[in-house]
Design a protein around this motif. Structure first.
Motif, PDB file in Angstrom:
ATOM      1  N   ALA A   1      16.816  14.264 -63.190  1.00 32.06           N
ATOM      2  CA  ALA A   1      16.239  15.607 -63.054  1.00 32.06           C
ATOM      3  C   ALA A   1      16.454  16.420 -64.324  1.00 32.06           C
ATOM      4  O   ALA A   1      15.552  17.143 -64.773  1.00 32.06           O
ATOM      5  N   ALA A   2      17.629  16.294 -64.927  1.00 30.62           N
ATOM      6  CA  ALA A   2      17.903  17.029 -66.158  1.00 30.62           C
ATOM      7  C   ALA A   2      16.980  16.562 -67.288  1.00 30.62           C
ATOM      8  O   ALA A   2      16.459  17.380 -68.058  1.00 30.62           O
ATOM      9  N   ALA A   3      16.755  15.247 -67.381  1.00 31.84           N
ATOM     10  CA  ALA A   3      15.878  14.720 -68.427  1.00 31.84           C
ATOM     11  C   ALA A   3      14.436  15.157 -68.208  1.00 31.84           C
ATOM     12  O   ALA A   3      13.722  15.495 -69.159  1.00 31.84           O
ATOM     13  N   LEU A   4      13.999  15.150 -66.961  1.00 36.07           N
ATOM     14  CA  LEU A   4      12.643  15.595 -66.652  1.00 36.07           C
ATOM     15  C   LEU A   4      12.474  17.072 -66.976  1.00 36.07           C
ATOM     16  O   LEU A   4      11.494  17.474 -67.613  1.00 36.07           O
ATOM     17  N   HIS A   5      13.422  17.884 -66.561  1.00 39.37           N
ATOM     18  CA  HIS A   5      13.336  19.318 -66.844  1.00 39.37           C
ATOM     19  C   HIS A   5      13.355  19.586 -68.345  1.00 39.37           C
ATOM     20  O   HIS A   5      12.629  20.460 -68.842  1.00 39.37           O
ATOM     21  N   ALA A   6      14.162  18.824 -69.080  1.00 40.68           N
ATOM     22  CA  ALA A   6      14.209  19.000 -70.528  1.00 40.68           C
ATOM     23  C   ALA A   6      12.875  18.661 -71.178  1.00 40.68           C
ATOM     24  O   ALA A   6      12.531  19.203 -72.233  1.00 40.68           O
ATOM     25  N   ALA A   7      12.110  17.779 -70.519  1.00 44.08           N
ATOM     26  CA  ALA A   7      10.787  17.395 -71.027  1.00 44.08           C
ATOM     27  C   ALA A   7       9.679  18.308 -70.500  1.00 44.08           C
ATOM     28  O   ALA A   7       8.496  18.046 -70.746  1.00 44.08           O
ATOM     29  N   GLY A   8      10.053  19.360 -69.776  1.00 35.46           N
ATOM     30  CA  GLY A   8       9.060  20.296 -69.251  1.00 35.46           C
ATOM     31  C   GLY A   8       8.363  19.795 -68.007  1.00 35.46           C
ATOM     32  O   GLY A   8       7.244  20.226 -67.713  1.00 35.46           O
ATOM     33  N   ILE A   9       9.021  18.902 -67.253  1.00 30.60           N
ATOM     34  CA  ILE A   9       8.435  18.316 -66.048  1.00 30.60           C
ATOM     35  C   ILE A   9       9.227  18.779 -64.833  1.00 30.60           C
ATOM     36  O   ILE A   9      10.435  18.532 -64.727  1.00 30.60           O
ATOM     37  N   ARG A  10       8.561  19.456 -63.931  1.00 31.65           N
ATOM     38  CA  ARG A  10       9.207  19.918 -62.702  1.00 31.65           C
ATOM     39  C   ARG A  10       9.406  18.756 -61.736  1.00 31.65           C
ATOM     40  O   ARG A  10       8.715  17.737 -61.820  1.00 31.65           O
ATOM     41  N   VAL A  11      10.322  18.948 -60.779  1.00 29.80           N
ATOM     42  CA  VAL A  11      10.695  17.879 -59.854  1.00 29.80           C
ATOM     43  C   VAL A  11      10.505  18.349 -58.416  1.00 29.80           C
ATOM     44  O   VAL A  11      11.067  19.369 -57.998  1.00 29.80           O
ATOM     45  N   VAL A  12       9.697  17.589 -57.676  1.00 26.15           N
ATOM     46  CA  VAL A  12       9.446  17.860 -56.264  1.00 26.15           C
ATOM     47  C   VAL A  12       9.858  16.624 -55.470  1.00 26.15           C
ATOM     48  O   VAL A  12       9.438  15.504 -55.797  1.00 26.15           O
ATOM     49  N   LEU A  13      10.687  16.811 -54.464  1.00 25.07           N
ATOM     50  CA  LEU A  13      11.167  15.703 -53.632  1.00 25.07           C
ATOM     51  C   LEU A  13      10.468  15.692 -52.276  1.00 25.07           C
ATOM     52  O   LEU A  13       9.852  16.670 -51.872  1.00 25.07           O
TER      53      LEU A  13
ATOM     54  N   GLY B   1      18.548  21.140 -59.129  1.00 25.59           N
ATOM     55  CA  GLY B   1      17.590  22.153 -59.565  1.00 25.59           C
ATOM     56  C   GLY B   1      16.152  21.810 -59.227  1.00 25.59           C
ATOM     57  O   GLY B   1      15.238  22.129 -60.006  1.00 25.59           O
ATOM     58  N   ILE B   2      15.932  21.187 -58.067  1.00 24.80           N
ATOM     59  CA  ILE B   2      14.569  20.778 -57.722  1.00 24.80           C
ATOM     60  C   ILE B   2      13.663  22.001 -57.606  1.00 24.80           C
ATOM     61  O   ILE B   2      14.101  23.105 -57.292  1.00 24.80           O
ATOM     62  N   ASP B   3      12.390  21.770 -57.860  1.00 28.70           N
ATOM     63  CA  ASP B   3      11.414  22.859 -57.927  1.00 28.70           C
ATOM     64  C   ASP B   3      10.555  22.980 -56.674  1.00 28.70           C
ATOM     65  O   ASP B   3       9.781  23.927 -56.562  1.00 28.70           O
ATOM     66  N   GLY B   4      10.680  22.023 -55.759  1.00 28.97           N
ATOM     67  CA  GLY B   4       9.868  22.098 -54.553  1.00 28.97           C
ATOM     68  C   GLY B   4      10.054  20.885 -53.677  1.00 28.97           C
ATOM     69  O   GLY B   4      10.812  19.959 -53.991  1.00 28.97           O
ATOM     70  N   LEU B   5       9.335  20.907 -52.558  1.00 31.63           N
ATOM     71  CA  LEU B   5       9.371  19.813 -51.590  1.00 31.63           C
ATOM     72  C   LEU B   5       7.968  19.490 -51.119  1.00 31.63           C
ATOM     73  O   LEU B   5       7.140  20.384 -50.932  1.00 31.63           O
ATOM     74  N   ARG B   6       7.715  18.227 -50.905  1.00 32.80           N
ATOM     75  CA  ARG B   6       6.543  17.774 -50.167  1.00 32.80           C
ATOM     76  C   ARG B   6       7.042  17.440 -48.770  1.00 32.80           C
ATOM     77  O   ARG B   6       7.960  16.637 -48.597  1.00 32.80           O
ATOM     78  N   LEU B   7       6.473  18.083 -47.758  1.00 31.79           N
ATOM     79  CA  LEU B   7       6.957  17.953 -46.388  1.00 31.79           C
ATOM     80  C   LEU B   7       6.166  16.876 -45.656  1.00 31.79           C
ATOM     81  O   LEU B   7       4.959  17.013 -45.414  1.00 31.79           O
ATOM     82  N   ASP B   8       6.861  15.808 -45.327  1.00 26.37           N
ATOM     83  CA  ASP B   8       6.245  14.671 -44.655  1.00 26.37           C
ATOM     84  C   ASP B   8       5.701  15.085 -43.288  1.00 26.37           C
ATOM     85  O   ASP B   8       6.319  15.867 -42.569  1.00 26.37           O
ATOM     86  N   VAL B   9       4.543  14.542 -42.938  1.00 28.51           N
ATOM     87  CA  VAL B   9       3.827  14.790 -41.664  1.00 28.51           C
ATOM     88  C   VAL B   9       3.930  16.256 -41.226  1.00 28.51           C
ATOM     89  O   VAL B   9       4.185  16.567 -40.063  1.00 28.51           O
ATOM     90  N   ALA B  10       3.723  17.157 -42.166  1.00 30.40           N
ATOM     91  CA  ALA B  10       3.851  18.588 -41.861  1.00 30.40           C
ATOM     92  C   ALA B  10       2.908  19.014 -40.749  1.00 30.40           C
ATOM     93  O   ALA B  10       3.203  19.955 -40.006  1.00 30.40           O
ATOM     94  N   GLU B  11       1.765  18.338 -40.610  1.00 23.91           N
ATOM     95  CA  GLU B  11       0.812  18.711 -39.570  1.00 23.91           C
ATOM     96  C   GLU B  11       1.382  18.497 -38.174  1.00 23.91           C
ATOM     97  O   GLU B  11       0.868  19.049 -37.194  1.00 23.91           O
ATOM     98  N   ASP B  12       2.460  17.701 -38.046  1.00 27.49           N
ATOM     99  CA  ASP B  12       3.097  17.458 -36.752  1.00 27.49           C
ATOM    100  C   ASP B  12       4.369  18.272 -36.557  1.00 27.49           C
ATOM    101  O   ASP B  12       5.034  18.151 -35.521  1.00 27.49           O
ATOM    102  N   VAL B  13       4.734  19.070 -37.559  1.00 28.53           N
ATOM    103  CA  VAL B  13       5.969  19.843 -37.502  1.00 28.53           C
ATOM    104  C   VAL B  13       5.698  21.211 -36.879  1.00 28.53           C
ATOM    105  O   VAL B  13       4.664  21.833 -37.135  1.00 28.53           O
ATOM    106  N   ASP B  14       6.635  21.675 -36.097  1.00 27.27           N
ATOM    107  CA  ASP B  14       6.550  22.994 -35.459  1.00 27.27           C
ATOM    108  C   ASP B  14       6.268  24.059 -36.525  1.00 27.27           C
ATOM    109  O   ASP B  14       7.066  24.235 -37.458  1.00 27.27           O
ATOM    110  N   PRO B  15       5.131  24.791 -36.428  1.00 27.09           N
ATOM    111  CA  PRO B  15       4.813  25.808 -37.437  1.00 27.09           C
ATOM    112  C   PRO B  15       5.896  26.862 -37.600  1.00 27.09           C
ATOM    113  O   PRO B  15       6.104  27.379 -38.703  1.00 27.09           O
TER     114      PRO B  15
END
Length: 452
Positions: free
Chosen positions: A88-100, A182-196
């Protein structure tokens, strides 16, 4: 709702596959830092124009990563917390955000709280952590209780997200990920099935950690506005666009794609102003090179991916057009181990990556392509043209999927006398005359004409 992702070009990695991890986790071996292989890819990502990495499941799991065993531990097949911290540190140093990947709808049967439940039954302190619990029936796996799985898959145990203790556990995990990497975001798996209501509370919590924290929801069907916009998530996966990108080429029917784009982003479009996540393939669907009947269509397809509204993403290896077809329920052909040197040497379409890099560079240099409005100028079976506009900048895009050049006579989106430059071939300029924009588009290629 404007975010940093409006200006992003994503690269999507499924790490367990790409890094060659064993298919099963013995949950006992010493960590192996396979994730460190991604350091070698950072210069390649920069060359492609990537400034955000969506890194698929990295937390301890039994098999494919979406069957979580522990949200607070990196999957030992990929390494440990330090392995991800260095990456993550190397990616951020290269100007690349990280989303898990955030897999919050369900866990695996090896999830520590579910193992406690299997051992202690009704005496377990975690009996209310899971949905559909019934101690009067047995599960298909032979447990002394029944429970709800994700869409009938009982190896994926549905969490009871209305339980405050479950939410505290999950939100605490997210906080630890932000603190550690220092992650920049999340992709939420099967979000369409998650309680809003859970999604709203998660969004509020994440934005409290970081105002610019980005949340993407996986949605295959239905109205993406259910998940994204306002107090909800920032974006959703645009499966409607994904389907139209390959099938409109296969069927020689750009009318399908044009209909979707008008419906989604045209005047009065239902998603106008919402930056949906755009992709040609991913870890769950056949790779685009296998989905297309004509390999040459990889070029106009990617020209569209980078110029229509949305946040474009490239799935690892697909920048070289590697094949991979889904076979029934087997996703392994979509998720191969891949070394950078091998991928370059054996590239089925070695020129595609350079074309994608050009499209990305053009997108980065054009606010109209990143954030502008969408208006259709022309549609035919194998030609599509549209305009993107914002703050005095106009870009007219014309794409030709046919095997021969196409001469297009388009309604001009700018006044007579305006000169537009083809950003793909800057020596080529077109002057608007008589309210028309006349342009010849090479076969299986595009013109990206800009007023700037």
């Amino acid at each position: 709702m404007s975010t940093w992702a409006d200006d992003a070009v994503f690269y999507h990695v499924y790490p367990l596959g790409m890094c060659g991890a064993p298919e099963r986790n013995d949950l006992a071996s010493a960590p192996v830092p396979r994730l460190a292989q991604l350091h070698d890819w950072i210069p390649h990502l920069r060359e492609l124009g990537v400034n955000a990495l969506y890194l698929g499941p990295v937390f301890e799991s039994t098999a494919h990563g979406y069957d979580t065993a522990d949200y607070y531990r990196i999957d030992r097949r990929l390494g440990d917390s330090g392995t991800l911290a260095e990456l993550a540190a190397a990616l951020h140093a290269a100007g690349i955000r990280v989303v898990l990947d955030g897999v919050f709808h369900h866990v695996g049967r090896d999830f520590w709280a579910f193992r406690d439940l299997r051992e202690k039954g009704e005496r377990s302190a975690y009996r209310d952590w899971f949905a559909g619990m019934d101690f009067g029936r047995r599960s298909p796996a032979g447990d002394a209780f029944a429970y709800e799985g994700w869409r009938g898959h009982h190896d994926l145990v549905k969490l009871n997200l209305r339980n405050p203790a479950v939410r505290e556990h999950l939100f605490g995990a997210v906080r630890s990920w932000v603190d550690a990497w220092g992650i920049d975001g999340l992709r939420l798996d099967v979000a369409e099935d998650v309680d809003p209501e859970f999604l709203r509370e998660l969004a509020r919590f994440c934005r409290g950690l970081r105002a610019d924290f980005w949340l993407l929801g996986e949605a295959i069907h239905g109205d993406y506005r259910r998940l994204a916009g306002g107090a909800m998530l920032d974006s959703a996966t645009n499966y409607e666009l994904y389907k139209g990108l390959y099938s409109s080429h296969n069927d020689r029917n750009y009318f399908e794609l044009a209909f979707s784009l008008n419906r989604q982003f045209g005047e009065g479009g239902i998603y106008a102003g919402l930056p949906l996540y755009a992709f040609a393939d991913n870890h769950d669907v056949s790779r685009v090179a296998s989905a297309l009947r004509e390999p040459a269509h990889l070029y106009p397809l990617h020209a569209l991916l980078f110029t229509v509204p949305g946040v474009p993403s490239v799935y690892y290896g697909s920048e070289w057009g590697i094949a991979g077809a889904k076979r029934g329920g087997d996703d392994r052909p979509l998720r191969p181990a891949l070394r950078l040197a091998d991928a370059r040497r054996a590239a089925p379409h070695p020129d595609l990556a350079a074309a994608i890099a050009r499209f990305a560079r053009i997108r980065h240099g054009s606010r109209a392509l990143r954030r502008g409005t969408y208006r259709q100028l022309h549609v035919a079976s194998e030609q599509l043209a549209f305009a993107r506009q914002i703050d005095g900048e106009t870009v007219a895009v014309a794409v030709n999927a046919a095997a021969e050049p196409a001469k297009l006579d388009l309604p001009a989106p700018v006044p007579d006398g305006t000169t537009l430059t083809d950003l793909l071939s800057p020596k080529d300029k077109v002057v608007v005359s008589g309210g028309r924009l006349r342009v010849e588009v090479p076969p299986r290629w595009a013109r990206i004409l800009s007023t700037r």
